[in-house]
Design an enzyme around this catalytic site. Sequence first.
Site, PDB file in Angstrom:
ATOM      1  N   TYR A  24      24.646  41.126  47.054  1.00 25.31           N
ATOM      2  CA  TYR A  24      24.615  39.747  47.526  1.00 25.31           C
ATOM      3  C   TYR A  24      25.530  39.563  48.729  1.00 25.31           C
ATOM      4  O   TYR A  24      25.132  38.985  49.746  1.00 25.31           O
ATOM      5  CB  TYR A  24      25.027  38.815  46.388  1.00 25.31           C
ATOM      6  CG  TYR A  24      24.939  37.350  46.728  1.00 25.31           C
ATOM      7  CD1 TYR A  24      23.707  36.712  46.770  1.00 25.31           C
ATOM      8  CD2 TYR A  24      26.083  36.596  46.986  1.00 25.31           C
ATOM      9  CE1 TYR A  24      23.621  35.351  47.068  1.00 25.31           C
ATOM     10  CE2 TYR A  24      26.004  35.249  47.284  1.00 25.31           C
ATOM     11  CZ  TYR A  24      24.771  34.628  47.323  1.00 25.31           C
ATOM     12  OH  TYR A  24      24.696  33.290  47.626  1.00 25.31           O
TER      13      TYR A  24
ATOM     14  N   SER B 215      26.883  32.242  52.646  1.00 26.06           N
ATOM     15  CA  SER B 215      27.736  32.189  51.458  1.00 26.06           C
ATOM     16  C   SER B 215      29.151  32.582  51.829  1.00 26.06           C
ATOM     17  O   SER B 215      29.364  33.388  52.742  1.00 26.06           O
ATOM     18  CB  SER B 215      27.209  33.144  50.381  1.00 26.06           C
ATOM     19  OG  SER B 215      28.133  33.267  49.313  1.00 26.06           O
TER      20      SER B 215
END
Length: 252
Positions: free
Chosen positions: A148, A135
């Site tokens: 995250y 990501s």
Amino acid sequence: MSASFDFSGKQVWVTGAGQGIGYHTALAFVAAGASVVGFDKQFSQSDYPFQREIVDIADAWQVKRVCEKVLSDTRHLDVLVNAAGILRTGSTEELAFEDWQACLAVNAGGAFNLFQQTLPVFRQQRAGAIVTVASNAAHAPRIGMSAYGASKAALRSLCMTVALEMAPYGVRCNIVSPGSTDTAMQRSLWQSPEDEQQMIAGYPGQYKLGIPLGKIARPDEIASAVLFLASDSAGHITMQDIVVDGGATLGA
């Protein structure tokens, strides 16, 4: 999408294949002629054009059992795609410890578990390609995304180490780092119809830049980057992290 890639006769594994980027990546490999095995905790649709294996990738024993079962049918593996991931949000001081652990266990630990079962196969073959979906959150901090972001940064570091370890055996290991992509995970963050445009414009109060290309990504656009890195066209590319986010991290 996959017309320029030919994976005929190739054995491809994709984690997180039940939905989102993993699902679209599995479909793209099928369209390119590959024999695909998809791994996920659940497959909600009634029909999938690839073999499905139910597994919690955060559970090392489950991963070992399922991998041994699949490898008993064919000892060959050409491509591994780590696309499984979960999202847990919240400010660092308010985030539940269970959410912190879950993010690390799935996003980084899941890939680790797959690596432990597949790297010996790749090493023995002295060939293969690994592509991991990380990501752009591993490249830039986001308020409320400590779990995250940290898990994806850990995943990125893990993959770089694996790439270095496997390079002497001719095995390439690369990363695709998406930004905002039109998936169920992304839409879970939106509370109103205006949220998509607000994400594109950015959130100055959260120190989040907008998207210069003026749109969020489609899952098939991320899948195309994965297929490229897995293909012979990327035969001399390893240890690279391609950020596919419409310029949101300004090239970082």
